[in-house]
Scaffold this motif. Structure first.
Motif, PDB file in Angstrom:
ATOM      1  N   PRO A 213       0.834  -1.213  -0.068  1.00  0.00           N
ATOM      2  CA  PRO A 213       0.098  -0.002  -0.063  1.00  0.00           C
ATOM      3  C   PRO A 213       0.872   1.333  -0.173  1.00  0.00           C
ATOM      4  CG  PRO A 213       0.107  -0.614   2.371  1.00  0.00           C
ATOM      5  CD  PRO A 213       0.816  -2.022   1.479  1.00  0.00           C
ATOM      6  N   LYS A 214       2.203   1.261   0.096  1.00  0.00           N
ATOM      7  CA  LYS A 214       2.743   2.355   0.346  1.00  0.00           C
ATOM      8  C   LYS A 214       3.062   3.164  -0.622  1.00  0.00           C
ATOM      9  CE  LYS A 214       7.305   3.765   2.400  1.00  0.00           C
ATOM     10  NZ  LYS A 214       6.686   4.800   3.622  1.00  0.00           N
ATOM     11  N   PHE A 215       3.042   2.832  -1.790  1.00  0.00           N
ATOM     12  CA  PHE A 215       3.434   3.831  -2.916  1.00  0.00           C
ATOM     13  C   PHE A 215       1.989   3.787  -4.164  1.00  0.00           C
ATOM     14  CE2 PHE A 215       7.253   1.555  -1.750  1.00  0.00           C
ATOM     15  CZ  PHE A 215       8.105   2.711  -1.452  1.00  0.00           C
ATOM     16  N   ARG A 216       0.872   3.937  -3.208  1.00  0.00           N
ATOM     17  CA  ARG A 216      -0.473   3.976  -4.095  1.00  0.00           C
ATOM     18  C   ARG A 216      -0.502   5.137  -4.739  1.00  0.00           C
ATOM     19  NH1 ARG A 216      -5.511   1.782  -2.901  1.00  0.00           N
ATOM     20  NH2 ARG A 216      -4.631   0.477  -1.302  1.00  0.00           N
ATOM     21  N   ASP A 217      -0.090   6.223  -4.424  1.00  0.00           N
ATOM     22  CA  ASP A 217       0.118   7.764  -5.062  1.00  0.00           C
ATOM     23  C   ASP A 217       0.822   7.543  -6.327  1.00  0.00           C
ATOM     24  OD1 ASP A 217      -1.667   8.451  -3.206  1.00  0.00           O
ATOM     25  OD2 ASP A 217      -0.439   9.626  -2.141  1.00  0.00           O
ATOM     26  N   ASP A 218       1.750   6.488  -6.417  1.00  0.00           N
ATOM     27  CA  ASP A 218       2.769   6.583  -7.715  1.00  0.00           C
ATOM     28  C   ASP A 218       1.912   5.833  -8.785  1.00  0.00           C
ATOM     29  OD1 ASP A 218       4.621   8.240  -6.542  1.00  0.00           O
ATOM     30  OD2 ASP A 218       5.539   6.331  -5.290  1.00  0.00           O
ATOM     31  N   PRO A 230       3.203  -0.677 -13.235  1.00  0.00           N
ATOM     32  CA  PRO A 230       4.164   0.416 -13.205  1.00  0.00           C
ATOM     33  C   PRO A 230       5.393  -0.324 -13.846  1.00  0.00           C
ATOM     34  CG  PRO A 230       4.114  -0.610 -11.017  1.00  0.00           C
ATOM     35  CD  PRO A 230       2.945  -0.965 -11.938  1.00  0.00           C
ATOM     36  N   THR A 231       5.463  -1.669 -13.921  1.00  0.00           N
ATOM     37  CA  THR A 231       6.867  -2.533 -14.467  1.00  0.00           C
ATOM     38  C   THR A 231       6.132  -4.024 -14.793  1.00  0.00           C
ATOM     39  OG1 THR A 231       8.730  -3.469 -13.928  1.00  0.00           O
ATOM     40  CG2 THR A 231       7.592  -2.537 -12.217  1.00  0.00           C
ATOM     41  N   ALA A 232       6.758  -4.646 -15.604  1.00  0.00           N
ATOM     42  CA  ALA A 232       6.256  -6.231 -15.865  1.00  0.00           C
ATOM     43  C   ALA A 232       6.798  -6.789 -14.482  1.00  0.00           C
ATOM     44  CB  ALA A 232       6.814  -6.682 -17.190  1.00  0.00           C
ATOM     45  N   GLU A 233       7.352  -6.431 -13.856  1.00  0.00           N
ATOM     46  CA  GLU A 233       7.945  -6.997 -12.520  1.00  0.00           C
ATOM     47  C   GLU A 233       6.638  -7.606 -11.891  1.00  0.00           C
ATOM     48  OE1 GLU A 233       9.270  -5.890  -8.093  1.00  0.00           O
ATOM     49  OE2 GLU A 233       9.464  -4.351  -9.685  1.00  0.00           O
ATOM     50  N   ALA A 263       2.614   7.310 -11.997  1.00  0.00           N
ATOM     51  CA  ALA A 263       2.100   8.650 -11.988  1.00  0.00           C
ATOM     52  C   ALA A 263       3.269   9.765 -11.614  1.00  0.00           C
ATOM     53  CB  ALA A 263       0.938   8.591 -10.681  1.00  0.00           C
ATOM     54  N   GLU A 264       4.397   9.292 -11.320  1.00  0.00           N
ATOM     55  CA  GLU A 264       5.394  10.269 -11.054  1.00  0.00           C
ATOM     56  C   GLU A 264       5.166  11.316 -10.140  1.00  0.00           C
ATOM     57  OE1 GLU A 264       8.398   9.624 -11.884  1.00  0.00           O
ATOM     58  OE2 GLU A 264       8.400   8.349 -13.552  1.00  0.00           O
ATOM     59  N   ALA A 265       4.138  10.885  -8.949  1.00  0.00           N
ATOM     60  CA  ALA A 265       3.512  11.748  -8.011  1.00  0.00           C
ATOM     61  C   ALA A 265       4.833  12.741  -7.272  1.00  0.00           C
ATOM     62  CB  ALA A 265       2.788  11.063  -7.056  1.00  0.00           C
TER      63      ALA A 265
END
Length: 427
Positions: A213-218, A230-233, A263-265
């Motif tokens: 949940p930490k990087f939800r804004d990104d 955000p990546t195929a990872e 999003a590059e927030a």
């Protein structure tokens, strides 16, 4: 996700590792949460055990025709049953509180990771310089692309807003050629299995690789519980979620060329010109799934596979070992490959290769059965092999000519129908 048992066994080591990442000691807080969870489990189990014991006593009382005793025991059972849901809820809440706290804490760095607060603490690992002369200074990629009339940021802005681009003609073909070249290299020479994964994933997949949940804004939410990757990872690593592999299946090595969405927030005002930091870009991803004792070796192998792309393109680059303050949330150790950009007269990241240990595997419940027959958590690794848009930038800037044209690297010419140059206007 961290192992609470390991934290209980050696809280000092856990706090030391977090301190290296600039965090305060957390073991006491986590152990207290675990004590609360254990207490809630004990209370719920005690309630059930007492009910089981009473059931036997009731049977004995009825057999002895002691109706008064049986009735009293049944009254106690009814009371315990009433308490049961609250005890179960308390147990679930205590477990959730511990899990949520554990999920919010970054991975522990390996002992050989340099200590530092930010990118200034990164340490150069090695570098590559082509045998041919390479540019120290030149025009930026967007200057070249706009002069060609093949890189259109204004049209992209009308379509989608800022941080998008429309590539046309030979530049669109060059980007496609780069992706195909990388996939062919990794599948035919490096032993990766090509995968065409979904680019929409659920919450559970994003949690598994630690974007949530930490990087939800990104991230870009797509509605109905779906996210654009955000990546195929994310889909590649989650291929082993909720599974138990045999040791003979390892290592698994996957690669994919996909669009990526960010999003590059946290990047407001950074790299606003050109293609360096886009909301949508293409990337070739590398993912490895290994046994724990093989993950360090696999990390070096993955790095070499990513480097091979830039070596084949004869682009100058350096490899940096990221310090504790600059590593990603899920990483134990990360190498960044930085390619030389003559237009900016600096090195810029084009690949990041990370070993995550069992951090992601615990979040995904991904295990393997070792030789002793006991299930153990897998180790996961991921890396860019490499970012296609940034490779396009690097090729344009490093292969630019005084007349404004761009030479196509020989490794890419077979993918370009033999084209060896993108012509630009005379300067």
């Amino acid at each position: 996700m961290h192992d609470i048992r390991a934290i209980r066994e050696n809280p000092t080591a856990f706090d030391h590792d977090l301190q290296r990442r600039g965090l305060s000691p957390l073991s006491a807080e986590l152990i207290a949460l675990d004590e609360a969870r254990r207490g809630a489990v004990s209370a719920a189990q005690g309630n059930q055990e007492r009910r089981n014991a009473l059931a036997k006593e009731i049977g004995a009382a009825k057999k002895a025709r002691d109706e008064a005793r049986a009735e009293g025991l049944m009254t106690e059972v009814a009371r315990l049953k009433e308490e049961g849901p609250a005890l179960d809820a308390a147990q679930a809440a205590a477990a959730r509180a511990l899990d949520e706290r554990l999920a919010s804490i970054p991975n522990r760095p390996k002992t050989d990771v340099p200590e530092g607060a930010d990118e200034h603490g990164n340490v150069e690992y090695r570098r590559f310089e082509p045998t041919h002369p390479w540019l120290e200074k030149g025009r930026q990629h967007f200057e070249l692309g706009e002069a060609f009339g093949l890189m259109d940021f204004e049209a992209a802005a009308r379509l989608s807003g800022s941080r998008f681009v429309v590539l046309k003609g030979q530049l669109a073909r060059l980007e496609r050629a780069l992706g195909q070249f990388m996939l062919n290299l990794h599948t035919t020479e490096h032993g990766y299995t090509e995968v065409a994964p979904p680019i929409l994933v659920r919450d559970e997949a994003m949690f598994g690789t630690a974007q949530l949940p930490k990087f939800r804004d990104d991230q870009f939410a797509a509605g109905d519980g779906y996210w654009l990757i955000p990546t195929a990872e994310v889909p590649l690593t989650n291929l082993v979620r909720e599974s138990i592999l045999s040791e003979g299946e390892l290592p698994l090595r996957f690669t994919a060329l996909t669009p990526c969405f960010r999003a590059e927030a946290g990047a407001a005002g950074r790299d606003t010109r050109g293609m360096l930091r886009q909301h949508q870009f293409n990337k070739v991803e590398l993912v490895s799934i290994t046994a724990p004792e093989k993950s360090a070796e696999e990390h070096e192998r993955m790095l070499a596979c990513a480097e091979a792309v830039l070596k084949a393109l004869e682009l100058p680059f350096r490899v940096m070992t990221l310090c504790t303050g600059d590593m990603g949330f899920a990483s134990q150790k990360t190498y960044d490959i930085e390619v030389w950009m003559p237009g900016q007269e600096t090195y810029r990241e084009i690949s990041s290769c990370s070993v995550c240990g069992d951090f992601q595997a615990r979040r995904m419940n991904a295990r393997y059965r070792s030789k002793d027959g006991k299930p153990a958590y897998l180790h996961t690794l991921n890396g860019s092999g490499v970012a296609v848009g940034r490779a396009l930038i690097a090729v344009m800037e490093n292969y630019q000519n005084p007349d404004g044209s761009v030479t196509i690297p020989s490794a890419l010419q077979p993918h370009m129908g033999g084209l060896n140059r993108i012509e630009g206007p005379k300067i």
